[in-house]
Design a protein around this motif. Structure first.
Motif, short mmCIF file in Angstrom:
data_model
loop_
_atom_site.label_atom_id
_atom_site.label_comp_id
_atom_site.label_asym_id
_atom_site.label_seq_id
_atom_site.Cartn_x
_atom_site.Cartn_y
_atom_site.Cartn_z
N ALA A 65 19.52 3.94 10.82
CA ALA A 65 20.43 2.76 10.98
C ALA A 65 20.00 1.85 12.19
CB ALA A 65 21.83 3.41 11.15
N ALA A 66 19.80 2.45 13.19
CA ALA A 66 19.48 1.71 14.31
C ALA A 66 18.06 0.68 14.16
CB ALA A 66 19.14 2.49 15.76
N GLN A 67 17.32 1.15 13.45
CA GLN A 67 16.17 0.28 13.05
C GLN A 67 16.44 -0.68 12.04
OE1 GLN A 67 13.84 3.85 11.90
NE2 GLN A 67 12.09 3.04 13.05
N LEU A 68 17.23 -0.52 11.07
CA LEU A 68 17.91 -1.56 10.19
C LEU A 68 18.69 -2.61 10.97
CD1 LEU A 68 18.15 -2.57 7.26
CD2 LEU A 68 20.06 -1.04 7.16
N ALA A 69 19.26 -2.32 12.10
CA ALA A 69 19.98 -3.32 12.73
C ALA A 69 19.07 -4.03 13.53
CB ALA A 69 20.88 -2.49 13.86
N ILE A 70 18.18 -3.56 13.91
CA ILE A 70 17.07 -4.22 14.77
C ILE A 70 16.29 -5.35 13.89
CG2 ILE A 70 14.90 -3.72 15.99
CD1 ILE A 70 16.01 -1.18 17.14
N TYR A 71 15.95 -4.55 12.65
CA TYR A 71 15.13 -5.53 11.57
C TYR A 71 16.10 -6.78 11.51
CZ TYR A 71 12.47 -7.11 7.67
OH TYR A 71 11.77 -8.06 6.90
N ILE A 72 17.46 -6.62 11.00
CA ILE A 72 18.58 -7.57 10.82
C ILE A 72 18.33 -8.80 12.03
CG2 ILE A 72 20.93 -8.13 10.27
CD1 ILE A 72 20.77 -5.73 8.23
N GLY A 73 18.55 -7.95 12.99
CA GLY A 73 18.55 -8.97 14.28
C GLY A 73 17.34 -9.93 14.14
N PHE A 74 16.12 -9.27 13.77
CA PHE A 74 14.91 -10.13 13.79
C PHE A 74 14.75 -11.07 12.62
CE2 PHE A 74 10.48 -10.78 12.39
CZ PHE A 74 9.82 -10.80 13.86
N VAL A 75 15.38 -10.91 11.58
CA VAL A 75 15.10 -11.97 10.42
C VAL A 75 15.33 -13.37 10.70
CG1 VAL A 75 16.38 -12.55 8.42
CG2 VAL A 75 16.01 -10.26 8.59
N HIS A 76 16.44 -13.53 11.52
CA HIS A 76 16.76 -15.03 11.77
C HIS A 76 16.50 -15.21 13.22
CE1 HIS A 76 18.88 -15.24 7.92
NE2 HIS A 76 17.81 -16.15 7.77
N HIS A 77 16.53 -14.21 14.38
CA HIS A 77 16.44 -14.35 15.63
C HIS A 77 15.30 -14.00 16.61
CE1 HIS A 77 20.51 -16.71 15.32
NE2 HIS A 77 20.86 -15.94 14.58
N ARG A 78 14.37 -13.62 15.57
CA ARG A 78 13.19 -12.78 16.06
C ARG A 78 13.48 -11.71 17.10
NH1 ARG A 78 12.02 -14.24 11.88
NH2 ARG A 78 10.54 -15.57 11.15
N ILE A 79 12.56 -11.81 18.17
CA ILE A 79 12.54 -10.42 19.17
C ILE A 79 13.73 -10.51 19.98
CG2 ILE A 79 11.37 -9.71 21.13
CD1 ILE A 79 8.78 -10.33 19.99
N LEU A 80 14.32 -11.52 20.22
CA LEU A 80 15.61 -11.63 21.19
C LEU A 80 16.64 -11.30 20.41
CD1 LEU A 80 17.18 -12.38 23.78
CD2 LEU A 80 17.56 -14.73 22.69
N GLY A 81 17.09 -11.53 18.94
CA GLY A 81 17.77 -11.02 17.90
C GLY A 81 17.80 -9.72 17.97
N ALA A 82 16.45 -9.24 17.47
CA ALA A 82 16.29 -7.83 17.40
C ALA A 82 16.74 -6.75 18.59
CB ALA A 82 14.62 -7.62 17.18
N THR A 83 16.31 -7.21 19.79
CA THR A 83 16.66 -6.46 20.99
C THR A 83 18.06 -6.62 21.22
OG1 THR A 83 14.55 -7.49 21.82
CG2 THR A 83 16.15 -6.48 23.51
N LEU A 84 18.84 -7.59 21.01
CA LEU A 84 19.97 -7.58 21.64
C LEU A 84 20.98 -6.86 20.13
CD1 LEU A 84 20.66 -11.30 22.74
CD2 LEU A 84 20.62 -9.11 23.98
N ALA A 85 20.60 -7.05 19.13
CA ALA A 85 21.36 -6.56 18.14
C ALA A 85 21.31 -4.89 18.25
CB ALA A 85 20.58 -6.69 16.64
N GLY A 86 20.07 -4.34 18.58
CA GLY A 86 19.79 -2.93 18.83
C GLY A 86 20.82 -2.37 19.94
N ILE A 87 20.85 -3.22 20.85
CA ILE A 87 21.56 -2.83 22.22
C ILE A 87 22.92 -2.96 21.94
CG2 ILE A 87 22.16 -3.63 24.54
CD1 ILE A 87 19.34 -4.58 24.88
N ALA A 88 23.50 -3.82 21.17
CA ALA A 88 24.78 -4.08 20.77
C ALA A 88 25.39 -2.77 19.88
CB ALA A 88 25.16 -5.30 20.25
N PHE A 89 24.30 -2.52 19.15
CA PHE A 89 24.84 -1.49 17.99
C PHE A 89 25.02 -0.23 18.81
CE2 PHE A 89 22.95 1.52 14.55
CZ PHE A 89 24.26 1.71 13.93
N VAL A 90 24.00 0.18 19.65
CA VAL A 90 24.02 1.68 20.40
C VAL A 90 24.97 1.58 21.46
CG1 VAL A 90 22.52 3.17 21.64
CG2 VAL A 90 21.45 1.94 19.38
#
Length: 381
Positions: A65-90
């Motif tokens: 689930a955490a990896q899917l959240a990180i990937y979804i963050g990456f889809v439109h917002h790249r590394i910043l989105g992946a990083t912040l989505a992962g942190i917000a989820f956990v």
């Protein structure tokens, strides 16, 4: 040309903070919530983007689930989105297990937890069964080969009680050869994550360093996510290092199940019991950093080559296998959790209520189940 996002990065962060706060049920339920919310309801993510993310998350080691959240963050917002989505989820569930860890140490164990978990665990089975059903019907469609893959993985996962990466990869290859057979094998463009060979253990006396090294291995070398990490943790935490006793470890797993967010957050509770707040931070960071790297490094290739017929067929096969494994995992969890008539009634009732009332929020079901469980335990004793 890539379609512009119809949501902001702030919107995504707020969503993952909410999911991390209210998302009960472990990886099976969480990937289902993401599909329902982000693909079906909000339409922030396309079906293809979701499938690519689920496939990559299933192929790489670490929490699904955490990896899917990180990937979804990456889809439109790249590394910043992946990083912040992962942190917000956990983050929400990490703060919760810190609080529970403090109460656990201060008040000497959690005797009330077994009563709560009795009901919550049963309700969670109902929740993830509905999530698995929706994921299956939406993602697999009417393709007979995908259904064969799904059924095979569900049966094998239930029988062996573990997710077999080799079968998931084989499923991808089968769909690749069926849907987009290569003219010659060497032309394949499929890019698969590879697992680094085990590095020799570094000797050090620092407990925090030992925690960091152990949990880095847990995050980098354990496939299957969620409860799949539990046997590895047990072997190291109880057997090898003797950081916790049997009861403390079982309580740690129970904490993971009754808190929202990723099940793997139990590492924060374990880290707290071993070395306080510093131990919790080190254990959580060491577990999640490998899965973050295993997601953002291959992600651009999945985005770039994901529409290629061979890769799309491979991803479809892996997705069907992943969903089959998830369905099998639901049955395994049900077998372990539904041990008497009250738990069976709670599980079935939870599933039926959520199926009937589509907009009902899962946390309400969890709270009702917890209260019912306490009442049942009081009446029985």
């Amino acid at each position: 040309m890539e379609k512009t996002a119809n949501y902001s990065l702030k919107d995504l962060i707020v969503y993952y903070l909410k999911l991390g706060t209210w998302g009960f049920g472990g990886p099976v339920a969480l990937v289902g919530y993401m599909y329902r919310d982000l693909v079906e309801n909000k339409k922030w993510i396309t079906e293809d983007d979701y499938k690519e993310g689920l496939a990559l998350s299933q192929l790489a080691p670490g929490p699904l689930a955490a990896q899917l959240a990180i990937y979804i963050g990456f889809v439109h917002h790249r590394i910043l989105g992946a990083t912040l989505a992962g942190i917000a989820f956990v983050l929400p569930s990490f703060l919760m297990v810190l609080g529970i860890g403090y109460a656990y140490v201060t008040y000497g164990g959690l005797p009330w937890m077994q009563a709560v978990f009795y009901g919550v665990g049963a309700a969670v089975i109902g929740i993830i069964a509905i999530g698995s059903y929706k994921l299956t019907t939406k993602s697999i469609g009417k393709d007979k080969v995908l259904w064969m893959i799904f059924v095979t993985l569900a049966i094998v996962t239930f029988a062996t009680e573990q997710e077999l990466l080799s079968l998931i990869l084989l499923a991808g290859c089968i769909m690749w050869f069926v849907k987009a057979p290569p003219k010659w094998l060497s032309s394949a463009n499929v890019i698969l994550p590879t697992v680094i060979a085990q590095i020799p253990t570094i000797t050090t006396e620092s407990k925090l360093w030992q925690l960091a090294w152990f949990f880095t291995k847990a995050g980098a070398f354990v496939f299957g996510s969620g409860l799949a990490i539990v046997p590895f943790l047990y072997g190291g935490v109880v057997g090898e290092h003797h950081w916790l006793n049997e009861q403390q470890f079982l309580d740690a797993v129970a904490v993971a199940m009754i808190t929202p967010g990723p099940v793997v957050i139990t590492v924060g509770f374990i880290g707290y019991l071993v070395a306080g707040v510093g131990g919790a931070v080190v254990a959580a960071a060491a577990t999640f950093i490998p899965c973050y790297l295993f997601t953002i490094i291959p992600a651009p290739y999945f985005k770039k080559y994901g529409k290629h017929p061979a890769i799309k067929a491979f991803v479809d096969g892996v997705t069907a296998a992943a969903i089959g494994a998830i369905a099998g995992a639901v049955l395994v969890l049900a077998k372990r959790t539904l041990t008497d008539i009250p738990t069976m009634v709670i599980a079935v009732s939870s599933a039926l209520v959520l199926f009937k009332f589509k907009k009902l929020q899962e946390p309400l079901v969890i709270v009702v189940a917890a209260v019912l469980a306490i009442v049942i335990k009081v009446l029985l004793h």
